[in-house]
Design an enzyme around this catalytic site. Structure first.
Site, PDB file in Angstrom:
ATOM      1  N   GLU A  15      -4.602  -3.611  -3.048  1.00 19.28           N
ATOM      2  CA  GLU A  15      -3.456  -2.783  -3.443  1.00 19.28           C
ATOM      3  C   GLU A  15      -3.504  -2.401  -4.920  1.00 19.28           C
ATOM      4  O   GLU A  15      -3.289  -1.228  -5.272  1.00 19.28           O
ATOM      5  CB  GLU A  15      -2.158  -3.536  -3.133  1.00 19.28           C
ATOM      6  CG  GLU A  15      -1.957  -3.762  -1.648  1.00 19.28           C
ATOM      7  CD  GLU A  15      -1.264  -5.076  -1.324  1.00 19.28           C
ATOM      8  OE1 GLU A  15      -1.116  -5.364  -0.119  1.00 19.28           O
ATOM      9  OE2 GLU A  15      -0.882  -5.826  -2.254  1.00 19.28           O
ATOM     10  N   SER A  27       0.843  -1.195   0.000  1.00 21.50           N
ATOM     11  CA  SER A  27       0.000   0.000   0.000  1.00 21.50           C
ATOM     12  C   SER A  27       0.882   1.250   0.000  1.00 21.50           C
ATOM     13  O   SER A  27       0.521   2.283  -0.569  1.00 21.50           O
ATOM     14  CB  SER A  27      -0.926   0.013   1.214  1.00 21.50           C
ATOM     15  OG  SER A  27      -1.874  -1.024   1.118  1.00 21.50           O
ATOM     16  N   SER A  52      -4.916   2.125   3.934  1.00 20.44           N
ATOM     17  CA  SER A  52      -4.930   0.883   4.713  1.00 20.44           C
ATOM     18  C   SER A  52      -6.200   0.124   4.368  1.00 20.44           C
ATOM     19  O   SER A  52      -7.304   0.625   4.595  1.00 20.44           O
ATOM     20  CB  SER A  52      -4.897   1.191   6.215  1.00 20.44           C
ATOM     21  OG  SER A  52      -5.147   0.015   6.971  1.00 20.44           O
ATOM     22  N   SER A  80      -7.571  -2.508   5.751  1.00 20.42           N
ATOM     23  CA  SER A  80      -8.368  -2.790   6.949  1.00 20.42           C
ATOM     24  C   SER A  80      -8.770  -1.520   7.679  1.00 20.42           C
ATOM     25  O   SER A  80      -9.742  -1.516   8.429  1.00 20.42           O
ATOM     26  CB  SER A  80      -7.575  -3.684   7.905  1.00 20.42           C
ATOM     27  OG  SER A  80      -6.463  -2.971   8.438  1.00 20.42           O
ATOM     28  N   GLY A  81      -8.007  -0.446   7.481  1.00 21.01           N
ATOM     29  CA  GLY A  81      -8.239   0.783   8.229  1.00 21.01           C
ATOM     30  C   GLY A  81      -7.775   0.673   9.660  1.00 21.01           C
ATOM     31  O   GLY A  81      -8.082   1.536  10.492  1.00 21.01           O
ATOM     32  N   GLU A  82      -6.998  -0.361   9.970  1.00 21.19           N
ATOM     33  CA  GLU A  82      -6.553  -0.592  11.341  1.00 21.19           C
ATOM     34  C   GLU A  82      -5.035  -0.734  11.457  1.00 21.19           C
ATOM     35  O   GLU A  82      -4.532  -1.018  12.554  1.00 21.19           O
ATOM     36  CB  GLU A  82      -7.221  -1.853  11.913  1.00 21.19           C
ATOM     37  CG  GLU A  82      -8.733  -1.815  11.942  1.00 21.19           C
ATOM     38  CD  GLU A  82      -9.321  -0.750  12.864  1.00 21.19           C
ATOM     39  OE1 GLU A  82      -8.592  -0.236  13.743  1.00 21.19           O
ATOM     40  OE2 GLU A  82     -10.512  -0.421  12.700  1.00 21.19           O
ATOM     41  N   THR A  83      -4.294  -0.549  10.384  1.00 20.76           N
ATOM     42  CA  THR A  83      -2.839  -0.673  10.427  1.00 20.76           C
ATOM     43  C   THR A  83      -2.280   0.358  11.405  1.00 20.76           C
ATOM     44  O   THR A  83      -2.479   1.564  11.223  1.00 20.76           O
ATOM     45  CB  THR A  83      -2.232  -0.474   9.029  1.00 20.76           C
ATOM     46  OG1 THR A  83      -2.901  -1.328   8.101  1.00 20.76           O
ATOM     47  CG2 THR A  83      -0.737  -0.772   9.030  1.00 20.76           C
TER      48      THR A  83
END
Length: 196
Positions: A163, A48, A87, A89-92
């Site tokens: 990605e 990413s 990201s 997941s939006g949680e990296t």
């Protein structure tokens, strides 16, 4: 060779399917924040991050001041700036942390994610929804069910679908920015490095 061709088709199918989830108003807001920012910072982890760097390069070609988070020449982020945080997941952790710092300094946060409801999505002033299989889904409980029904997600391992779709979507954003900013390909080429 059959696996390679099937994998390419799976990637292209994901990109085509993902564009159905794009919302014109959300995209306009995303682009307007970019155009209005003094400086644009981009960040992403792993592959990413490579998509982020490619986008930063195109922003520079558009004549915008863009920086890659973590590079030695990146200045401090301020309230008239924005950060584009990628990201799936939006949680990296590192990406969410950078977005929090930017938000605390008063800058705009733009998220590129498959999960707008995630921690990153909640921090965002705008987002680009990229529907794609992310690493988060690799270990989910439906894996065996998908395999039985012939949905071989191993053809797009880990976050590949996210990605590559992100890379394509961000390049498409560049095309829209070119039009909004009245930039031509010649304008972009004039800013391309000559030190190669």
């Amino acid at each position: 060779m059959d696996i390679m061709k099937t994998s390419i088709r799976a990637i292209l199918d994901n990109i085509e399917a993902a564009q159905e989830f794009l919302d014109e108003d959300t995209i306009d807001q995303f682009e307007d924040i970019i155009i209005g920012a003094d400086n644009i910072f981009v960040t992403g982890a792993g592959r990413s991050g490579l998509a982020a760097k490619a986008f930063a390069m195109r922003l520079m070609h558009l004549g915008l001041r863009s920086y890659v988070v973590g590079e030695t020449i990146s200045p401090a982020i301020n309230e008239d700036d924005c950060i584009i945080a990628i990201s799936g997941s939006g949680e990296t952790n590192t990406i969410v942390s950078a977005a929090r710092i930017a938000k605390n300094r008063g800058s705009k946060v733009l998220a590129v994610t498959s999960y707008p409801e995630s921690t990153l999505g909640q921090l965002a002033d705008g987002y680009l929804f990229v529907k794609g299989r992310t690493k988060k889904e690799v270990d989910d409980e439906n894996y065996m069910k998908r395999q039985i029904h012939g949905n071989y997600t191993s053809l797009t391992p880990l976050g590949t679908a996210f990605e590559l779709t992100t890379l394509v979507f961000l390049d498409a954003i560049v095309s829209e920015l070119m039009e909004k900013m009245e930039q031509t390909e010649s304008d972009l080429k004039a800013r391309h490095t000559v030190l190669e």
